[in-house]
Design a protein around this motif. Sequence first.
Motif, PDB file in Angstrom:
ATOM      1  N   LEU A   8     -45.035  17.852   2.189  1.00 16.87           N
ATOM      2  CA  LEU A   8     -44.686  16.574   2.579  1.00 16.87           C
ATOM      3  C   LEU A   8     -44.255  15.954   1.365  1.00 16.87           C
ATOM      4  CD1 LEU A   8     -48.158  16.024   4.420  1.00 16.87           C
ATOM      5  CD2 LEU A   8     -46.006  16.063   5.378  1.00 16.87           C
ATOM      6  N   ALA A   9     -43.457  14.776   1.572  1.00 15.55           N
ATOM      7  CA  ALA A   9     -43.375  13.727   0.402  1.00 15.55           C
ATOM      8  C   ALA A   9     -44.378  13.625  -0.360  1.00 15.55           C
ATOM      9  CB  ALA A   9     -42.429  12.891   0.872  1.00 15.55           C
ATOM     10  N   SER A  10     -44.349  13.175  -1.532  1.00 11.56           N
ATOM     11  CA  SER A  10     -45.358  12.775  -2.478  1.00 11.56           C
ATOM     12  C   SER A  10     -45.548  11.393  -2.060  1.00 11.56           C
ATOM     13  CB  SER A  10     -44.794  12.439  -3.834  1.00 11.56           C
ATOM     14  OG  SER A  10     -44.365  13.604  -4.405  1.00 11.56           O
ATOM     15  N   PRO A  11     -46.994  10.806  -2.180  1.00 13.47           N
ATOM     16  CA  PRO A  11     -47.533   9.605  -1.537  1.00 13.47           C
ATOM     17  C   PRO A  11     -46.647   8.451  -2.453  1.00 13.47           C
ATOM     18  CG  PRO A  11     -49.193  10.674  -2.768  1.00 13.47           C
ATOM     19  CD  PRO A  11     -47.949  11.439  -2.546  1.00 13.47           C
ATOM     20  N   GLU A  12     -46.368   7.384  -1.791  1.00 12.39           N
ATOM     21  CA  GLU A  12     -46.019   6.284  -2.388  1.00 12.39           C
ATOM     22  C   GLU A  12     -47.075   5.449  -3.501  1.00 12.39           C
ATOM     23  OE1 GLU A  12     -48.609   4.790   0.664  1.00 12.39           O
ATOM     24  OE2 GLU A  12     -46.882   6.106   0.808  1.00 12.39           O
ATOM     25  N   ILE A  13     -46.363   4.834  -4.217  1.00  9.10           N
ATOM     26  CA  ILE A  13     -47.062   3.999  -5.041  1.00  9.10           C
ATOM     27  C   ILE A  13     -46.865   2.516  -4.750  1.00  9.10           C
ATOM     28  CG2 ILE A  13     -47.586   3.404  -7.366  1.00  9.10           C
ATOM     29  CD1 ILE A  13     -46.535   6.093  -8.177  1.00  9.10           C
ATOM     30  N   ALA A  14     -47.945   1.761  -4.589  1.00 10.20           N
ATOM     31  CA  ALA A  14     -47.837   0.257  -4.296  1.00 10.20           C
ATOM     32  C   ALA A  14     -48.957  -0.260  -5.015  1.00 10.20           C
ATOM     33  CB  ALA A  14     -48.116   0.169  -2.842  1.00 10.20           C
ATOM     34  N   ILE A  15     -48.828  -0.909  -6.086  1.00 10.84           N
ATOM     35  CA  ILE A  15     -49.771  -1.431  -6.944  1.00 10.84           C
ATOM     36  C   ILE A  15     -49.405  -2.871  -7.349  1.00 10.84           C
ATOM     37  CG2 ILE A  15     -51.098   0.606  -7.845  1.00 10.84           C
ATOM     38  CD1 ILE A  15     -48.982   0.342 -10.261  1.00 10.84           C
ATOM     39  N   ASN A  16     -50.452  -3.587  -7.853  1.00 10.43           N
ATOM     40  CA  ASN A  16     -50.086  -4.813  -8.592  1.00 10.43           C
ATOM     41  C   ASN A  16     -49.424  -4.445  -9.730  1.00 10.43           C
ATOM     42  OD1 ASN A  16     -51.145  -6.599  -6.567  1.00 10.43           O
ATOM     43  ND2 ASN A  16     -53.157  -6.552  -7.362  1.00 10.43           N
ATOM     44  N   ALA A  17     -48.328  -4.678 -10.299  1.00  9.71           N
ATOM     45  CA  ALA A  17     -47.555  -4.287 -11.429  1.00  9.71           C
ATOM     46  C   ALA A  17     -48.420  -4.937 -12.891  1.00  9.71           C
ATOM     47  CB  ALA A  17     -46.115  -4.669 -11.465  1.00  9.71           C
ATOM     48  N   ILE A  18     -48.526  -6.033 -12.624  1.00 13.83           N
ATOM     49  CA  ILE A  18     -49.386  -6.592 -13.854  1.00 13.83           C
ATOM     50  C   ILE A  18     -50.947  -6.767 -13.767  1.00 13.83           C
ATOM     51  CG2 ILE A  18     -49.515  -8.994 -15.260  1.00 13.83           C
ATOM     52  CD1 ILE A  18     -46.534  -9.473 -14.725  1.00 13.83           C
TER      53      ILE A  18
END
Length: 161
Positions: A8-18
Amino acid sequence: MTGSTHQLASPEIAINAIPTDDRIWVPQAPNVFFRPLFLNTLTGQWCNLLKVTKSGVLSRHVHPAPVFGFVLKGSWRYLEHDWVAEKDSFVFEPPGEIHTLTVPDDCDEMITLFNISGCMVYLDEDNKQVGYEDVFTKIDMCRAHYEENGLGGDYVDQFIR
């Protein structure tokens, strides 16, 4: 898919950047911090925010691969060029170019998103190597900093792919 060897593909990253927690900013040098966003150990790529809280020269360096930047706050420039990267500026750095990053006197804080492949090689005035950073040194810096400040050394693992 029974019997498949497909990964499976690596999981995405979705975070608050700052981040709202200042402990996430990793000290890199006096008044210089980075916030990891993506650390790819397979390709040597990393993406981070660079934050500088004092004007002056940061470093003289060269990249063997292209670098992409987007200024979120403040401004900076390279001493070798006459352009200034200000808020909302996009910057492309060609591989092999030596440059000296500096933050102007009228800027009390600069934050830029950088996407880097390979490494950064730090140079002195005679173009002799005085240090380097790559995705692995970045991971080590993060792990030590997060262990020391109570987030735990494994905090950095969420950014590693």
